[in-house]
Scaffold this active site. Structure first.
Site, PDB file in Angstrom:
ATOM      1  N   ALA A  65       0.855  -1.182   0.000  1.00  0.00           N
ATOM      2  CA  ALA A  65       0.000   0.000   0.000  1.00  0.00           C
ATOM      3  C   ALA A  65       0.895   1.238   0.000  1.00  0.00           C
ATOM      4  O   ALA A  65       2.072   1.153   0.341  1.00  0.00           O
ATOM      5  CB  ALA A  65      -0.874  -0.018   1.242  1.00  0.00           C
ATOM      6  N   GLY A 104       0.631  -5.179   0.802  1.00  0.00           N
ATOM      7  CA  GLY A 104      -0.437  -5.250  -0.199  1.00  0.00           C
ATOM      8  C   GLY A 104       0.037  -5.843  -1.515  1.00  0.00           C
ATOM      9  O   GLY A 104      -0.771  -6.349  -2.300  1.00  0.00           O
ATOM     10  N   GLU A 107      -0.127  -9.481  -0.894  1.00  0.00           N
ATOM     11  CA  GLU A 107      -1.563  -9.798  -0.789  1.00  0.00           C
ATOM     12  C   GLU A 107      -2.200  -9.837  -2.178  1.00  0.00           C
ATOM     13  O   GLU A 107      -3.065 -10.670  -2.455  1.00  0.00           O
ATOM     14  CB  GLU A 107      -2.256  -8.764   0.111  1.00  0.00           C
ATOM     15  N   GLU A 127       4.024  -5.413   7.385  1.00  0.00           N
ATOM     16  CA  GLU A 127       3.177  -4.381   7.992  1.00  0.00           C
ATOM     17  C   GLU A 127       3.478  -4.151   9.463  1.00  0.00           C
ATOM     18  O   GLU A 127       3.426  -3.021   9.951  1.00  0.00           O
ATOM     19  CB  GLU A 127       1.692  -4.754   7.827  1.00  0.00           C
TER      20      GLU A 127
HETATM   21  N1  3HC Z   1       4.548   3.548   0.090  1.00  0.00           N
HETATM   22  C1  3HC Z   1       5.019   4.763  -0.238  1.00  0.00           C
HETATM   23  N2  3HC Z   1       6.292   5.017  -0.570  1.00  0.00           N
HETATM   24  C2  3HC Z   1       7.136   3.976  -0.551  1.00  0.00           C
HETATM   25  C3  3HC Z   1       6.723   2.684  -0.222  1.00  0.00           C
HETATM   26  C4  3HC Z   1       5.362   2.487   0.115  1.00  0.00           C
HETATM   27  N3  3HC Z   1       4.885   1.269   0.428  1.00  0.00           N
HETATM   28  N4  3HC Z   1       7.784   1.868  -0.298  1.00  0.00           N
HETATM   29  C5  3HC Z   1       8.817   2.627  -0.682  1.00  0.00           C
HETATM   30  N5  3HC Z   1       8.429   3.901  -0.842  1.00  0.00           N
HETATM   31  C6  3HC Z   1       9.245   5.032  -1.296  1.00  0.00           C
HETATM   32  C7  3HC Z   1      10.332   5.383  -0.302  1.00  0.00           C
HETATM   33  O1  3HC Z   1       9.853   6.284   0.667  1.00  0.00           O
HETATM   34  C8  3HC Z   1      11.354   6.022  -1.204  1.00  0.00           C
HETATM   35  O2  3HC Z   1      10.913   7.330  -1.483  1.00  0.00           O
HETATM   36  P1  3HC Z   1      11.954   8.524  -1.692  1.00  0.00           P
HETATM   37  O3  3HC Z   1      12.790   8.103  -2.858  1.00  0.00           O
HETATM   38  O4  3HC Z   1      11.105   9.701  -1.899  1.00  0.00           O
HETATM   39  O5  3HC Z   1      12.751   8.591  -0.418  1.00  0.00           O
HETATM   40  C9  3HC Z   1      11.234   5.208  -2.497  1.00  0.00           C
HETATM   41  O6  3HC Z   1       9.952   4.605  -2.452  1.00  0.00           O
HETATM   42  C10 3HC Z   1      12.259   4.125  -2.634  1.00  0.00           C
HETATM   43  O7  3HC Z   1      12.252   3.344  -1.451  1.00  0.00           O
HETATM   44  P2  3HC Z   1      13.596   2.860  -0.758  1.00  0.00           P
HETATM   45  O8  3HC Z   1      14.593   3.961  -0.738  1.00  0.00           O
HETATM   46  O9  3HC Z   1      13.213   2.248   0.524  1.00  0.00           O
HETATM   47  O10 3HC Z   1      14.067   1.764  -1.806  1.00  0.00           O
HETATM   48  P3  3HC Z   1      14.782   0.392  -1.543  1.00  0.00           P
HETATM   49  O11 3HC Z   1      15.006  -0.192  -2.877  1.00  0.00           O
HETATM   50  O12 3HC Z   1      15.938   0.578  -0.620  1.00  0.00           O
HETATM   51  O13 3HC Z   1      13.733  -0.518  -0.747  1.00  0.00           O
HETATM   52  C11 3HC Z   1      11.593  -1.507  -0.330  1.00  0.00           C
HETATM   53  C12 3HC Z   1      12.550  -0.903  -1.374  1.00  0.00           C
HETATM   54  C13 3HC Z   1      12.190  -2.772   0.288  1.00  0.00           C
HETATM   55  C14 3HC Z   1      10.324  -1.833  -1.050  1.00  0.00           C
HETATM   56  C15 3HC Z   1      11.364  -0.502   0.815  1.00  0.00           C
HETATM   57  O14 3HC Z   1      11.030   0.744   0.258  1.00  0.00           O
HETATM   58  C16 3HC Z   1      10.244  -0.884   1.742  1.00  0.00           C
HETATM   59  O15 3HC Z   1      10.461  -1.654   2.660  1.00  0.00           O
HETATM   60  N6  3HC Z   1       9.057  -0.317   1.532  1.00  0.00           N
HETATM   61  C17 3HC Z   1       7.933  -0.514   2.403  1.00  0.00           C
HETATM   62  C18 3HC Z   1       7.293  -1.864   2.183  1.00  0.00           C
HETATM   63  C19 3HC Z   1       6.100  -2.032   3.074  1.00  0.00           C
HETATM   64  O16 3HC Z   1       6.144  -1.775   4.278  1.00  0.00           O
HETATM   65  N7  3HC Z   1       5.003  -2.487   2.502  1.00  0.00           N
HETATM   66  C20 3HC Z   1       3.786  -2.656   3.229  1.00  0.00           C
HETATM   67  C21 3HC Z   1       3.005  -1.394   3.158  1.00  0.00           C
HETATM   68  S1  3HC Z   1       1.588  -1.427   4.180  1.00  0.00           S
HETATM   69  C22 3HC Z   1       0.473  -2.358   3.300  1.00  0.00           C
HETATM   70  O17 3HC Z   1       0.771  -2.828   2.241  1.00  0.00           O
HETATM   71  C23 3HC Z   1      -0.870  -2.497   3.926  1.00  0.00           C
HETATM   72  C24 3HC Z   1      -1.666  -3.554   3.263  1.00  0.00           C
HETATM   73  O18 3HC Z   1      -1.657  -4.699   4.055  1.00  0.00           O
HETATM   74  C25 3HC Z   1      -3.093  -3.105   3.076  1.00  0.00           C
END
Ligand code: 3HC
Length: 705
Positions: A65, A104, A107, A127
């Site tokens: 997400a 997500g 998922e 998450e």
């Molecule tokens: N939402 C919004 N922005 C995100 C994002 C997300 N899920 N994941 C990454 N970004 C953004 C980062 O903030 C960063 O932005 P910036 O360049 O402006 O600083 C850019 O994308 C690149 O991210 P990273 O620098 O972290 O890139 P990496 O390649 O080092 O890592 C990654 C990639 C492993 C995907 C890491 O970004 C990450 O762990 N992201 C979060 C993943 C996550 O927590 N997903 C679950 C979200 S909650 C969800 O899905 C709820 C669902 O159950 C309904």
């Protein structure tokens, strides 16, 4: 394709291809889920399409997400969620995964009928790490697919599971050759196009039988320590338990309810803040983002002591071959023996496999002389913390290192400019401050000298990340950023003890707050003689130095910490549990009396917490005032990764905002009246309080020196 279209639909013969294109990581931002639904409808309506492949453009499948949208007032949820549309699609949908399928994203993939992934892909439900639980069926589908036990482990840890492992677990159906994802997924889709019935995870519940009440009770017990003060890990367990007890739709409704409760919680807000702060810390406003980095393929470490050894291990642990040297063959031999012993301890504890240890150890190459470093492109010096010793080493290194080599010094407090001037190329020198134990602690504080070139700094920041650290930039002020902001905390610990607080009271307050271990138990672990020696040196250097008679008396009584089974606490031989000691209470009382220090019995837990942390908030504002930190969130990242500050409280400055900038300032001003100069409020803090600007928004007030 229309410019900026988030999801597009293409055809490869009889296979429909749904491409999510929302850089950088294909988060499910507004428009993406609807785009997927529209594309599925298109594919299902097109008689020439037999099956569909869902794939991500760019570097990843779907990272989850869009976290930036959480907490914003959002549009009403779509009437048809893409997960459900996929589940019900009459034509098979194959997820083609590269990069990341997280949250997500996974998922979404679990709602597809099949999953194909390249070996470098990673999947997971992280998450919990941002204070929530999977909210789109992850807690219901994953246990149905791999069983509740494995699902619980993945969901409560949030770990990224490599594709090969995911294949073994049954999450991924087929591994595609690297670089050949699309064609493999299309061929796979063709192969299964006519298979009936389609595998729909929501309809399969055979694996749920292992979800006994004991499984969940044991999980709750096993996470109790690390999940202290948090709710998300328990919500994850509750939702997986629901998967085992309730029909899919009811379980999914409970998951959604828990998600909605959790997403606006302070825990989730703090963890989201920490997530973005960790990305922000990499951005240095005065260095252009396209700055060309220097090579760091051939590193060397000078100094094979505890620090140097830990640094060499950090390189080896992250796949680097690294050279290491020291002044004498004996010192080098001792250093290699220590490295070996460290690895062997990890093998004994079961945290490192024997063959992996052997691979890592073989990457560390002891070399007898500095001349052997002439082919290295980066050297990290970690010799004794004394200016003449460092100067001598750097003069020698200057003579052998090739032009353009990166010259990094590991120091916790020596002026980088003095060391840099010992070489003919101060522009190539920066500080790289590791925290002990260097192979374990994540913080990597990069220190800018007056003459350090931008690319030398940018390369240091990137190098830290490559060896698994969290890099943060600091200016070359006394104590740099991390230790300087932490020092007043340490001072208040000692002063509170003088005033009558006991070690166990202070430690309990900080553990209840969320630290894994209290500050006095940490001191016992590190050894009390180190601080004692520093105090002696400082007292000799500065006539007004504030002595710490109680801390000194503890050491003078032969109590050096865990190594002597006595420090601020007593220890039973072979047991690291700190036990309160009446003898310590006696030393404290008598030393206070002998030094005319008045003790009081009304020290509250609230006073302890605030004195320790507000003192550091004030110092952090002074550091920002001087331009030695770029932003408050960098302070927070350093506290999270250098000092064990509880992540679910965001960080020092973020936490202070939960009290309120004005209240923090007023309290500091009142302690200034009561205790004098050490509580002099920072001017910048006063300005922030007057303007009501949150501390987390505080920024450097000057260019970094
Ligand atoms: N939402 C919004 N922005 C995100 C994002 C997300 N899920 N994941 C990454 N970004 C953004 C980062 O903030 C960063 O932005 P910036 O360049 O402006 O600083 C850019 O994308 C690149 O991210 P990273 O620098 O972290 O890139 P990496 O390649 O080092 O890592 C990654 C990639 C492993 C995907 C890491 O970004 C990450 O762990 N992201 C979060 C993943 C996550 O927590 N997903 C679950 C979200 S909650 C969800 O899905 C709820 C669902 O159950 C309904």
């Amino acid at each position: 394709m229309a410019e900026g279209e988030l999801v597009r639909f293409e055809k490869d013969g009889d296979i429909g291809i749904i491409i999510v294109d929302n850089p950088p990581v294909n988060a499910l931002s507004p428009g993406v889920p609807q785009g997927i639904v529209d594309a599925l409808d298109k594919g299902n309506a097109d008689a020439s399409v037999k099956a569909m492949v869902l794939i991500g453009a760019g570097r990843s499948f779907i990272a989850g997400a869009d976290i930036r949208q959480f907490g914003k007032s959002s549009a009403p949820p779509p009437t048809r969620r893409h997960y459900d549309v996929m589940d019900q699609s009459p034509k098979p949908v194959v997820a083609a995964i590269h990069g990341y399928a997280l949250g997500g994203g996974l998922e979404t993939a679990l709602a597809c009928h099949y999953r194909v992934a390249v070996p470098s892909a990673k999947v997971g439900l992280p998450e919990v790490l941002i204070g929530i639980l999977p909210g789109a069926g992850g807690t219901q589908r994953l246990p149905r697919l791999i069983g509740p036990k494995l699902a619980l482990e993945m969901i409560t840890s949030g770990r990224h599971v490599p594709a090969e492992e995911a294949h073994k677990l049954g999450i991924v159906d087929e591994i595609a050759p690297e670089g050949k994802l699309k064609e493999t997924a299309v061929a796979f889709a063709r192969k299964i196009a006519d298979k009936k019935p389609l595998p729909v995870i929501r309809d399969s519940d055979g694996k749920l039988a292992e979800g006994t009440p004991e499984l969940f009770d044991n999980m709750r017990k096993s996470i109790a320590r690390r999940a202290r003060n948090q709710r998300a890990p328990y919500a994850c367990i509750e939702a997986v338990e629901a998967a085992c007890k309730l029909p899919f739709d009811e379980g999914a409704a409970l998951e959604r309810k828990l998600f909605d409760e959790q997403v606006g919680s302070e825990e989730a807000k703090s963890l989201r803040y920490a997530f973005f702060a960790e990305r922000e810390v990499n951005k240095i406003p005065f260095i252009p983002s396209d700055t060309k980095l220097r090579p760091t393929d051939n590193p060397a470490v000078v100094g094979a002591g505890t620090m140097g050894g830990g640094i060499a291990m950090s390189f080896a642990d992250n796949g680097y071959d690294v050279k290491i040297t020291d002044a004498t063959p004996e010192a080098l031999e001792r250093g290699m023996a220590r490295i070996k012993a460290n690895y062997e301890t990890s093998v004994k504890r079961g945290s490192l496999a024997q063959d992996e240890y052997e691979r890592r150890f073989a990457r560390i190459h002891p070399v007898p002389s500095f001349d052997d470093l002439s082919d290295c492109d980066v050297v990290i010096e970690a010799v004794f913390e004394q200016i003449p010793v460092k100067e001598e080493v750097w003069k020698k290194l200057d003579a052998v290192m090739p032009p353009g080599a990166l010259l990094y010094t590991n120091t916790s407090g020596i002026d980088i400019d003095i060391i840099a001037e010992a070489t003919s190329r101060p522009q190539d020198m920066a500080g790289t401050h590791f925290f002990a134990p260097a192979n374990v602690m994540k913080l990597f504080e990069v220190v800018k000298g007056t003459k350090t070139e931008n690319d030398v700094l940018a390369t240091a920041m990137a190098l830290g990340r490559k060896i698994g650290k969290v890099s943060g930039l600091a200016g070359n002020g006394d104590g740099f950023l991390a230790n300087r902001s932490r020092a007043p905390f340490g001072m208040e610990v000692n002063l509170l003890i003088e005033e009558g607080a006991l070690p166990e009271q202070i430690d309990k307050v900080m553990i209840d707050f969320g630290y894994p271990i209290g500050p006095l138990a940490v001191a016992d672990l590190s050894g009390l003689d180190i601080g004692f020696d520093t105090r002696r040196r400082r007292a000799a250097m500065y006539p007004n130095y504030r002595k710490q008679p109680i801390a000194d008396a503890i050491v003078e009584a032969g109590r050096l910490g865990q190594k002597t089974n006595a420090g601020w606490y007593k220890y039973e031989p072979g047991d690291r549990t700190p036990r309160p000691d009446p003898e310590v209470a006696r030393i404290i009382k008598e030393t206070a009396a002998a030094n005319g220090i008045e003790q009081r019995s009304d020290i509250t837990d609230d006073e302890i917490l605030k004195r320790l942390l507000f003192a550091s908030v004030n110092e952090a504002c002074k550091i920002l005032e001087e331009g030695c930190a770029l932003r408050a969130s960098d302070v927070d990242v350093m506290w999270l990764h250098g000092f064990g500050f509880p992540r679910y409280r965001g960080g020092l400055m973020y936490w202070a905002d939960t009290i309120g900038v004005r209240e923090v300032y007023n309290q500091i001003a009142s302690w200034h009246q009561r205790y004098g100069d050490r509580w002099r409020p920072s001017n910048y803090l006063r300005q922030l309080a007057e303007a009501g600007t949150p501390l987390k928004e505080a920024k450097a007030q000057k260019a970094m020196p």
